[in-house]
Design a protein around this motif. Structure first.
Motif, short mmCIF file in Angstrom:
data_model
loop_
_atom_site.label_atom_id
_atom_site.label_comp_id
_atom_site.label_asym_id
_atom_site.label_seq_id
_atom_site.Cartn_x
_atom_site.Cartn_y
_atom_site.Cartn_z
N ASP A 1 4.58 16.48 27.80
CA ASP A 1 4.30 17.55 28.77
C ASP A 1 4.55 18.92 28.13
OD1 ASP A 1 3.86 15.65 30.81
OD2 ASP A 1 5.92 15.81 31.58
N ASP A 2 5.73 19.05 27.49
CA ASP A 2 6.12 20.35 26.95
C ASP A 2 5.24 20.76 25.77
OD1 ASP A 2 8.23 21.13 28.64
OD2 ASP A 2 9.66 19.86 27.58
N LEU A 3 5.06 19.85 24.83
CA LEU A 3 4.31 20.21 23.63
C LEU A 3 2.89 20.66 23.98
CD1 LEU A 3 3.97 20.53 20.63
CD2 LEU A 3 3.64 18.07 20.40
N GLU A 4 2.30 20.02 24.99
CA GLU A 4 0.96 20.42 25.41
C GLU A 4 0.94 21.89 25.83
OE1 GLU A 4 -1.81 18.83 25.19
OE2 GLU A 4 -3.14 20.03 26.43
N MET A 5 2.00 22.33 26.52
CA MET A 5 2.06 23.73 26.96
C MET A 5 2.24 24.67 25.78
SD MET A 5 1.46 23.48 30.05
CE MET A 5 0.83 21.84 30.30
N TYR A 6 3.13 24.29 24.84
CA TYR A 6 3.36 25.16 23.67
C TYR A 6 2.08 25.30 22.85
CZ TYR A 6 8.23 23.53 24.45
OH TYR A 6 9.45 23.18 24.96
N GLU A 7 1.40 24.17 22.63
CA GLU A 7 0.22 24.24 21.76
C GLU A 7 -0.92 25.00 22.44
OE1 GLU A 7 1.18 20.43 18.88
OE2 GLU A 7 -0.50 20.23 20.27
N GLY B 1 -2.64 10.34 35.92
CA GLY B 1 -2.29 11.42 36.83
C GLY B 1 -3.20 12.63 36.71
N ASN B 2 -3.43 13.25 37.85
CA ASN B 2 -4.30 14.43 37.90
C ASN B 2 -3.64 15.64 37.22
OD1 ASN B 2 -6.68 15.73 38.67
ND2 ASN B 2 -5.63 16.67 40.42
N ARG B 3 -2.30 15.65 37.19
CA ARG B 3 -1.60 16.79 36.57
C ARG B 3 -0.96 16.42 35.25
NH1 ARG B 3 0.89 19.82 41.92
NH2 ARG B 3 -1.11 20.60 42.63
N THR B 4 -1.52 15.40 34.61
CA THR B 4 -1.01 15.01 33.29
C THR B 4 -1.81 15.77 32.24
OG1 THR B 4 -0.45 12.85 34.18
CG2 THR B 4 -0.52 13.04 31.79
N TYR B 5 -1.34 16.99 31.95
CA TYR B 5 -2.16 17.91 31.14
C TYR B 5 -2.25 17.48 29.69
CZ TYR B 5 -1.60 20.58 35.37
OH TYR B 5 -1.59 20.97 36.70
N SER B 6 -1.27 16.74 29.19
CA SER B 6 -1.35 16.30 27.79
C SER B 6 -2.37 15.17 27.63
CB SER B 6 0.02 15.84 27.28
OG SER B 6 0.33 14.55 27.77
N SER C 1 -6.24 9.05 18.73
CA SER C 1 -6.99 10.29 18.56
C SER C 1 -7.08 11.04 19.88
CB SER C 1 -8.39 10.01 18.02
OG SER C 1 -9.19 9.46 19.04
N ARG C 2 -7.15 12.36 19.75
CA ARG C 2 -7.37 13.23 20.91
C ARG C 2 -7.96 14.53 20.40
NH1 ARG C 2 -3.59 16.87 23.89
NH2 ARG C 2 -4.72 17.36 25.80
N PHE D 1 7.03 12.92 13.61
CA PHE D 1 5.71 12.68 14.20
C PHE D 1 5.35 13.77 15.20
CE2 PHE D 1 7.42 8.30 13.59
CZ PHE D 1 6.55 7.90 12.60
N GLY D 2 4.05 13.96 15.39
CA GLY D 2 3.58 14.65 16.59
C GLY D 2 3.62 13.68 17.75
N SER D 3 2.99 14.02 18.85
CA SER D 3 3.03 13.15 20.02
C SER D 3 2.33 11.81 19.76
CB SER D 3 2.34 13.83 21.21
OG SER D 3 3.07 14.96 21.61
N ILE D 4 2.98 10.72 20.13
CA ILE D 4 2.35 9.40 20.18
C ILE D 4 2.29 9.06 21.67
CG2 ILE D 4 2.49 6.96 19.53
CD1 ILE D 4 4.26 7.85 17.16
#
Lengths: 436, 158
Positions: A377-383, B70-75, B112-113, B151-154
């Motif tokens: 959640d957080d990293l998405e906002m920072y990036e 989720g609708n508010r799962t922005y990542s 991937s994303r 790592f970055g996000s997994i």
């Protein structure tokens, strides 16, 4: 390369207004270079914990800003910090991230060797340097030490610059947060334990530091993770005992009033903390036997006072955050204007029940790991911010929440203020724009 | 009766369900007390006082799956995708009397994303059992070859 800021203290000062900062502080490569030279060299930066080097010759390799350094236990049992390069050709001296080197460091390239305070011990075929001015060279001095090192109750900080504020002046009252973390051990000692989580962030290091005292984002950005945890728990009938994951996640969804009332305290030189009155860590379940151990060690009034302090996040400016109530520390290592390595370290309270470390490790995994949904959640906002700040339509980042004209460093305020962020930037501007 | 070939087919199918993001069917492969474990250390043996990257019971796995929707799962806007390439799974333990089976699989995992793609080399160890005749996961252990790297996000499941 043109230089807009290096020789222009006015331009640097103009980047930080009372309650706004210019985007260049996050995205400009020259600013990042100057941060390494002026901010990270002149402040007291966290190096490591002395429990990582318990025995003579134990070492640990890390960085201060962009500088490779090592922390080592010398034969007189003091902890030294050295620049991590051989004075000969620059080869990194440490072979592993951490280990034991015995009484000497030996460079793996040409076998020059050094005592653990950096002083030269021997080099092969010394006759080759006779009748040369070698003795006058910097190489002949051995490994260059970082002159200013301070071990505060196990926490080792260093200042690279020759001149600057002394340790106690720089940190002042903010050391009370480290005190509380250490005092939570019945023995008054901590040990690094459990392993370090390392999470790479493609954003500026200051975004992470600011987020530590940003109390208006959890209920929004973490709705997806903490909100879903609460929802699943309700759907399962909210049976007790509450799973540890729910106990940890649920407070992130507390209402604004909870965060307003928790309070924020700011100190000189950019330090400050959230959770003056309570925090998301206040209502964790009691651990059997622990309070009795604390009473035996400190007496009941003092034990209660230690455990009633539930500070949330304490910022040690520039790039360290400490969570006393759960013995967790996060170090935001700057790698570039848009790249930061976040290290999350955990500690064992010596002589306390193992369960406390177990819970700390669950917290670290659920919140700070590269596999953590809260971390995502957080990293998405920072990036997104790192990307969005390149938009020319508005070059300013806004920090007006609960701003009062003429505000000073020392204060206790409403927990949703952005005052600590402003406090950090005032310190930042002072170091960056100082006449060199 | 379970045959070794059934265990191997199970592991292939599990990877396919993840690749096709059929997460509800994937969750149904776990025993009620099943776990998904991704150690932090090479050769890690302790899950309690040593940190892990993931150590999920069904509650935490379901939390991840619900969050992905989720609708508010922005990542996850846009969503990640993943891809597993498995070597032939090897049956290390085949013990019908104890209702215990262990299958070991080397694999490459891609997540991937947007414009970004990460490749992980993985050893997966499936501790399996049967419940009412169906194969179920007691423990899926995922060892990343570079488990101690930064790592970055997994966001999905190797």
């Amino acid at each position: 390369m043109t230089s807009r800021y290096r020789d222009n203290p006015q331009a640097l000062s103009a980047l930080v207004r009372d309650a706004e900062v210019h985007r260049d502080v996050y995205i400009d490569p020259e600013i990042f270079t100057l941060e390494m030279e002026r901010l990270f060299a002149n402040t007291w930066v966290y190096v490591g914990h002395d429990s990582q080097v318990p025995n003579t010759g134990d070492y640990f390799g890390t960085t201060i800003g962009a500088q490779p350094v090592l922390m080592v236990r010398h034969e007189d049992s003091t902890v030294h910090v050295l620049y991590n390069r051989c004075p000969h050709k620059g080869t990194r001296i440490t072979t592993e991230t951490c280990g034991n080197t015995g009484r000497f460091f030996r460079c793996p390239y040409h076998a020059w060797s050094f005592r653990t305070d950096g002083s030269p011990a021997a080099l092969p075929l010394p006759s080759g340097y006779e009748n040369t001015p070698f003795a006058d060279s910097q190489a002949a001095q051995g490994m260059t030490p970082v002159r200013h090192v301070h071990n505060y109750r196990g926490f080792v900080f260093a200042r690279l610059s020759v001149d600057g504020p002394d340790f106690a002046t720089f940190f002042g009252e903010s050391l009370s947060s480290i005190d509380n973390m250490v005092d939570r051990s019945p023995a008054g000692r901590l040990e690094v334990a459990g392993g370090v989580l390392r999470y790479m962030h493609n954003c500026n290091w200051k975004m992470l530091v600011e987020n530590q005292t940003d109390t208006c984002h959890p209920m929004v950005a973490h709705m997806s993770s903490a909100g879903t945890a609460i929802e699943l728990w309700k759907r399962a009938g909210s049976q007790n005992p509450k799973p540890m994951a729910v106990e940890i996640y649920a407070p992130f969804m507390s209402p604004y009033e909870f965060f307003e009332n928790m309070g924020i305290r700011t100190w000189d030189n950019g330090h400050g903390h959230t959770g003056v009155h309570h925090s998301i860590h206040s209502n964790y379940s009691a651990v059997p036997g622990y309070f009795e151990q604390m009473v035996a060690a400190y007496g009941e009034p003092r034990a209660k006072a230690i455990l009633d302090e539930n500070r949330h996040n304490t910022i040690y400016f520039p790039n360290l955050m400490v969570k006393g109530p759960i013995q967790l520390l996060r170090l935001f290592k700057p790698l570039g204007p848009d790249r930061t390595l976040v290290e999350s370290w955990t500690f064992r309270l010596v002589d306390a029940p193992d369960f406390l470390l177990e819970r700390t490790l669950v917290y670290n995994r659920l919140i700070n790991a590269p596999t953590s949904v809260v971390g995502h959640d957080d990293l998405e906002m920072y990036e997104r911010a790192q990307e969005g700040l390149h938009a020319d339509g508005n070059p300013w980042v806004n920090l007006h929440r609960l701003y009062q004209p003429g505000e000073t460093a020392l204060a206790v305020d409403n927990g949703t203020t952005e005052r600590q962020m402003r406090n950090q930037f005032r310190a930042w501007a002072r170091y960056m724009a100082a006449e060199i | 009766m379970i045959a070794p070939a059934d265990l191997i087919a199970f592991v292939y199918r599990e990877a396919r369900l993840l690749d096709e993001q059929r997460f509800e069917e994937w969750l149904a492969l776990f025993a009620p007390d099943g776990r998904y474990w991704m150690p932090l250390e090479y050769g890690q043996t302790d899950r309690r006082l040593t940190a892990s990257l993931m150590d999920e019971d069904l509650f935490l796995l379901r939390l991840r799956v619900e969050r992905l929707k989720g609708n508010r799962t922005y990542s996850q806007k846009p969503k990640s995708r993943c891809h597993h390439v498995l070597q032939q799974p090897q049956v290390d333990v085949f013990d019908p009397a104890a209702n215990r089976y262990v299958v070991w699989t080397a694999m490459h995992y891609v997540e991937s994303r947007l414009d970004h793609q990460d490749l992980y080399a993985v050893w997966a160890t499936h501790e399996l059992t049967t419940i009412d005749g169906a194969i179920r996961i007691q423990m899926k252990r995922v060892d990343l070859v570079n488990c101690d790297a930064a790592f970055g996000s997994i966001q999905l499941f190797p």
